[in-house]
Design a protein around this motif. Sequence first.
Motif, PDB file in Angstrom:
ATOM      1  N   LEU A 137       0.873  -1.257   0.360  1.00 23.85           N
ATOM      2  CA  LEU A 137       0.139  -0.127   0.046  1.00 23.85           C
ATOM      3  C   LEU A 137       1.413   0.823   0.017  1.00 23.85           C
ATOM      4  O   LEU A 137       1.817   1.267   1.190  1.00 23.85           O
ATOM      5  CB  LEU A 137      -1.071   0.116   1.506  1.00 23.85           C
ATOM      6  N   ASP A 173      -0.860  -0.240  -4.499  1.00 21.30           N
ATOM      7  CA  ASP A 173      -1.540   0.587  -5.257  1.00 21.30           C
ATOM      8  C   ASP A 173      -1.231   2.082  -4.476  1.00 21.30           C
ATOM      9  O   ASP A 173       0.117   2.130  -3.866  1.00 21.30           O
ATOM     10  CB  ASP A 173      -3.036   0.248  -4.575  1.00 21.30           C
ATOM     11  N   GLU A 185      -4.057  -0.524  -8.174  1.00 19.81           N
ATOM     12  CA  GLU A 185      -5.207   0.788  -7.866  1.00 19.81           C
ATOM     13  C   GLU A 185      -4.403   2.098  -8.118  1.00 19.81           C
ATOM     14  O   GLU A 185      -3.078   1.897  -6.801  1.00 19.81           O
ATOM     15  CB  GLU A 185      -6.011   0.522  -6.953  1.00 19.81           C
ATOM     16  N   ILE A 233      -6.482   4.864  -6.315  1.00 17.18           N
ATOM     17  CA  ILE A 233      -7.394   5.599  -5.161  1.00 17.18           C
ATOM     18  C   ILE A 233      -7.520   6.689  -5.506  1.00 17.18           C
ATOM     19  O   ILE A 233      -6.613   7.676  -5.169  1.00 17.18           O
ATOM     20  CB  ILE A 233      -7.589   5.174  -4.014  1.00 17.18           C
ATOM     21  N   GLY A 267      -7.142   9.774  -2.331  1.00 17.93           N
ATOM     22  CA  GLY A 267      -6.641   8.953  -1.443  1.00 17.93           C
ATOM     23  C   GLY A 267      -5.378   9.483  -1.285  1.00 17.93           C
ATOM     24  O   GLY A 267      -4.695  10.511  -1.910  1.00 17.93           O
ATOM     25  N   TRP A 327      -5.368   3.816   4.367  1.00 17.72           N
ATOM     26  CA  TRP A 327      -5.250   2.651   4.203  1.00 17.72           C
ATOM     27  C   TRP A 327      -6.516   1.649   4.895  1.00 17.72           C
ATOM     28  O   TRP A 327      -6.497   0.862   3.913  1.00 17.72           O
ATOM     29  CB  TRP A 327      -3.575   1.952   4.849  1.00 17.72           C
ATOM     30  N   ARG A 353      -8.483   0.777   2.082  1.00 15.72           N
ATOM     31  CA  ARG A 353      -7.733  -0.648   0.994  1.00 15.72           C
ATOM     32  C   ARG A 353      -7.857  -1.831   1.493  1.00 15.72           C
ATOM     33  O   ARG A 353      -7.398  -2.563   0.923  1.00 15.72           O
ATOM     34  CB  ARG A 353      -6.642   0.231   0.432  1.00 15.72           C
TER      35      ARG A 353
END
Length: 273
Positions: A179, A208, A242, A244, A247, A254, A257
Amino acid sequence: MTPPSDTIREQRAAGPGSLHKYEEYRSRFLPAERDVIVYVPCAYDWNPQRRFPVLYLQDGQNLFDPATSFAGVAWRVGETADRLVADGKIQPLVIVGIYNTGKQRIREYTPSRAKKLGGGGANRYGKMLVREIMPFIESKYRVLAGPARTGVGGSSLGGLLAIYLGLSYPEVFGRVAALSPSVWWNQRWILNFAARRRMKSRPRIWLDTGTQEGMHTTADARKLRDVLVQRGWQEGRDLRYEEIKGGQHNEAAWAQRVGPFLQFLFPAGETAV
């Protein structure tokens, strides 16, 4: 009468999992002591013969309890796992959170040494995880062995560490959650490592980034994705990338996710054996 499937049984027995904490864990590879917290799913107790997949996550203090997490915001990993198991979307799994050690976090989570920032202790951290913490968990909990049932994950520098460990130990970690990984570290060292690392197998990777983490952060994540694709990973199969929208680079982002990456890495359709 046909017996109910494992998924139906899990839904019927759905409930909150339990947390077990081990304080001041000592390693022979790293000097700092750290706490380890373990989430055990509800299904663990009602099926004493069954073994479960296991996921090892970094920055363990941020995963379950707002009282210990950064800025008082936790990922709510246990609550999310409970809900997804009840909904039949993921298989029950054991989740191990390894606390960071504050000042040593940069050193322990980075795979190379940068001139100004130091670091480069990820190899020792990997030895601690694979040779000490994993055998410790396996001695106390009914967890499945093998890369297909073992994952590693983290965010930011922890995400960088997860990618590095997944590429370094593909025979151990077959599931990786990265992440918002700090691809920027040491002039994007991880890109060259990923491009040149010889791999006998490829772990399934969730990668991501958030669109409000900074222009360079998003560009770096795309570069890492591209390197993985060049090395044979296929998006939608063993790689999920991904971006986001909106985000940010924080615990609240996080937390949102956790559900998606758990569903990609440990879907209910892949029954644990």
